[in-house]
Design a protein around this motif. Structure first.
Motif, PDB file in Angstrom:
ATOM      1  N   ARG A   1       0.844  -1.196   0.000  1.00 21.99           N
ATOM      2  CA  ARG A   1       0.000   0.000   0.000  1.00 21.99           C
ATOM      3  C   ARG A   1       0.875   1.240   0.000  1.00 21.99           C
ATOM      4  N   ILE A   2       0.514   2.196  -0.839  1.00 19.42           N
ATOM      5  CA  ILE A   2       1.230   3.470  -0.908  1.00 19.42           C
ATOM      6  C   ILE A   2       0.237   4.585  -0.620  1.00 19.42           C
ATOM      7  N   GLU A   3       0.544   5.372   0.395  1.00 21.76           N
ATOM      8  CA  GLU A   3      -0.272   6.536   0.746  1.00 21.76           C
ATOM      9  C   GLU A   3       0.312   7.743   0.016  1.00 21.76           C
TER      10      GLU A   3
ATOM     11  N   ASN B   1      -2.863   0.734  -4.232  1.00 24.51           N
ATOM     12  CA  ASN B   1      -2.240  -0.586  -4.239  1.00 24.51           C
ATOM     13  C   ASN B   1      -0.866  -0.410  -4.886  1.00 24.51           C
ATOM     14  N   ALA B   2       0.184  -0.816  -4.215  1.00 20.68           N
ATOM     15  CA  ALA B   2       1.544  -0.633  -4.719  1.00 20.68           C
ATOM     16  C   ALA B   2       1.799  -1.421  -6.010  1.00 20.68           C
TER      17      ALA B   2
ATOM     18  N   ARG C   1       9.716  -1.273  -5.036  1.00 23.68           N
ATOM     19  CA  ARG C   1      10.049  -2.670  -4.678  1.00 23.68           C
ATOM     20  C   ARG C   1       9.863  -2.914  -3.181  1.00 23.68           C
ATOM     21  N   ALA C   2      10.344  -1.978  -2.370  1.00 17.73           N
ATOM     22  CA  ALA C   2      10.230  -2.134  -0.917  1.00 17.73           C
ATOM     23  C   ALA C   2       8.766  -2.129  -0.471  1.00 17.73           C
ATOM     24  N   CYS C   3       7.963  -1.269  -1.051  1.00 19.39           N
ATOM     25  CA  CYS C   3       6.543  -1.214  -0.683  1.00 19.39           C
ATOM     26  C   CYS C   3       5.838  -2.514  -1.052  1.00 19.39           C
TER      27      CYS C   3
END
Length: 172
Positions: A78-80, A124-125, A167-169
Motif C-alpha cells: 500500500r502506498i499513501e 495498491n503498490a 520494490r520495498a513497498c
C-alpha cells in the motif's frame, strides 16, 4: 484599479495553469514521451527509509516545498499519496505516468500552512502506474477538485530510488 489587478492576475494564473496542465499524448513508446521532459532545477525525488517506513518525496531537499509525498510500510503493498491543493475538498486522487493512471477515493485535511488542503489517498503498490513511474522517472497527481499538476520529474541519479521505493513497498 484593484479590480483590474485581480482580473489580470487571475487571467495570468489561468493561462499559466493551462500551459502546464496538459501532458503530451503518447505518440509512441512511453519512454519517447518521457525523453521530452526536463527535470526542474533543485527539485527531485528524495527517498527516506526508517525501520521499514519508506517515504519518497518530490520537492526541494530539506524543505516544506513538496509536490507529492508517497509513504508506505515495507512489504505492505500500500502506498499513501498526499499533496497540497488549493481546493477545499476532494473526493478522489489520480496518479498518472506515461498514459497509465490509477484513481482512488481521497480524504482531505486542512492545514495552517497558507490555508492549504492536503489530499490523501491509498493506492495498491502493484498498480501499473507505479511500474511506469519507476521506468520513466516522472508522475503527476491531481484531485477531482483542482488542476492537474505538472509532471514531477526525477533527475537521472534519483530514478533508482523510485524503483527501490516501489520494490520495498511491494515486497519488503
Amino acid at each position: 484599479m484593484r479590480a483590474l489587478f485581480v482580473i489580470l492576475t487571475a487571467s495570468g494564473l489561468l493561462g499559466a495553469c493551462a500551459a502546464v496542465d496538459a501532458l503530451p499524448e503518447p505518440a509512441g513508446p512511453a519512454s519517447a514521451v518521457a525523453a521530452s521532459y526536463v527535470p526542474r532545477p533543485g527539485y527531485d525525488w528524495f527517498l527516506h527509509a526508517d525501520s521499514g517506513a519508506m517515504t519518497l518525496v518530490y520537492g526541494l531537499r530539506d524543505s516544506d516545498d513538496v509536490g507529492l509525498s508517497l509513504d508506505c510500510e515495507a512489504g505492505s503493498a500500500r502506498i499513501e499519496a498526499s499533496r497540497f491543493t488549493p481546493a477545499n475538498s476532494a473526493s478522489s486522487l489520480l496518479l498518472e505516468s506515461g498514459g497509465v493512471s490509477a484513481r482512488v477515493a481521497a480524504s482531505t485535511s486542512r492545514t495552517d500552512l497558507d490555508d492549504a488542503t492536503v489530499v490523501m489517498g491509498t493506492f495498491n503498490a502493484r498498480e501499473a502506474v507505479f511500474d511506469t513511474f519507476a521506468e520513466l522517472g516522472w508522475i503527476r497527481a491531481e484531485s477531482d477538485r483542482d488542476l492537474p499538476s505538472p509532471a514531477l520529474i526525477a533527475h537521472p541519479e534519483s530514478k533508482a530510488n523510485i524503483a527501490r521505493f516501489i520494490r520495498a513497498c511491494r515486497d519488503g
